[in-house]
Design a protein around this motif. Structure first.
Motif, mmCIF file in Angstrom:
data_model
loop_
_atom_site.group_PDB
_atom_site.id
_atom_site.type_symbol
_atom_site.label_atom_id
_atom_site.label_comp_id
_atom_site.label_asym_id
_atom_site.label_seq_id
_atom_site.Cartn_x
_atom_site.Cartn_y
_atom_site.Cartn_z
ATOM 1 N N PRO A 121 -72.049 -42.248 3.410
ATOM 2 C CA PRO A 121 -72.076 -43.532 4.308
ATOM 3 C C PRO A 121 -71.144 -43.147 5.421
ATOM 4 C CG PRO A 121 -71.722 -44.208 2.090
ATOM 5 C CD PRO A 121 -71.539 -42.582 1.891
ATOM 6 N N SER A 122 -69.940 -42.417 5.466
ATOM 7 C CA SER A 122 -69.157 -42.081 6.462
ATOM 8 C C SER A 122 -69.678 -40.994 7.392
ATOM 9 C CB SER A 122 -67.718 -41.704 6.042
ATOM 10 O OG SER A 122 -67.243 -42.539 5.173
ATOM 11 N N ASP A 169 -83.595 -40.626 0.278
ATOM 12 C CA ASP A 169 -82.726 -41.015 1.142
ATOM 13 C C ASP A 169 -82.140 -39.817 1.982
ATOM 14 O OD1 ASP A 169 -83.054 -43.493 0.359
ATOM 15 O OD2 ASP A 169 -81.056 -43.878 -0.309
#
Ligand code: NAP
Length: 228
Positions: A121-122, A169
């Motif tokens: 996510p970073s 994803d």
């Protein structure tokens, strides 16, 4: 300015990657598991504003949480999973102890992938997750006869990367398995033909050329595609 995370930054290829990315003007988050080497200390004194040291043994259960806290939500442009070990010198499946084989696969296979999955996510747009693998990982090339346990741990790393890359994803994420060449480091030995500087400049050129190209690829430090 790019934000780069580099694991195993105290010596060998990790130190070379840290030095080279600092020279390119990047901000580097360097993960080391013990007090910094003299070379890294000198680099950190010369680049105090752009080099942040994160003390963490990547095999620890708390490693991903610890690194996440240290980054404090920083957006990363590149995450380079470089830390790795050779395993027992004998490289013999019949002699290897439970502890030795667990250590090898934890350090080379599981630790980098779980850290990468936690940090995903970073990772910013056009970001890259690059794993220092090895040509010994290639099942098709079958070049790991002298170091079969090490080769198996890197083949398993590549397998996890390919499995991860197939998750829906992940379709816009760039995952690279990189072979740095045979390099003169503690792991590579004194007889290796390549210097850290040459391997690192090749890998950085390959990494930067891959920006904005999603997918999972296995490349060497000269950009040649390797068979899985
Ligand atoms: N050299 C080659 O010819 C070659 C060829 C193919 C692939 N590779 C791969 O390239 C990567 C770098 O290798 P190198 O040649 O630079 O090796 P190296 O000189 O032995 O350095 C390995 C680095 O990984 C760190 N490390 C190992 N386990 C760790 C852990 N649990 N937590 C945190 N740090 C850890 C070490 O930290 P400490 O200093 O604290 O021990 C060290 O900084 C490895 O993944 C290796 O398998 C190397």
């Amino acid at each position: 300015m790019h934000n780069i995370l580099i694991t195993g930054a105290s010596r060998g290829l990790g130190l070379g990657l840290t030095r080279a990315y600092l020279a390119r003007g990047a901000r580097v988050y360097a993960v080391i598991r013990r007090e910094p080497s003299d070379e890294l200390l000198a680099l950190s004194q010369g680049h105090a504003a752009r080099l942040r040291l994160i003390l963490c043994d990547l095999d620890d259960d708390q490693a991903t949480a610890h690194i996440g806290e240290a980054l404090q939500g920083t957006r990363l442009d590149r995450a380079l999973f470089n830390a790795g070990i050779y395993g027992p010198a004998h490289q013999d499946p019949c002699q290897v102890s439970r502890e030795e084989i667990a250590q090898l696969f934890l350090s080379n296979t599981i630790a980098p992938v779980r850290l990468a999955q936690t940090l995903l996510p970073s990772i910013g747009e056009d970001g890259i997750l690059a794993f220092i693998s090895s040509q010994m990982a290639s099942v098709e090339l079958a070049r790991a006869q002298d170091m079969p346990l090490y080769g198996a741990s890197k083949a398993a790393l590549n397998s996890l990367l390919r499995s991860w890359s197939e998750v829906p994803d992940m379709s816009q994420v760039t995952l690279l398995a990189l072979h740095p060449g045979w390099v003169r480091t503690e792991l590579g030995g004194a007889d290796a033909p390549l210097s850290v500087e040459d391997s690192v400049s090749g890998m950085i050129a390959v990494i930067e050329a891959e920006a904005g190209q999603p997918g999972c690829r296995f490349l060497d430090y000269q950009g040649q595609v390797l068979p899985w």
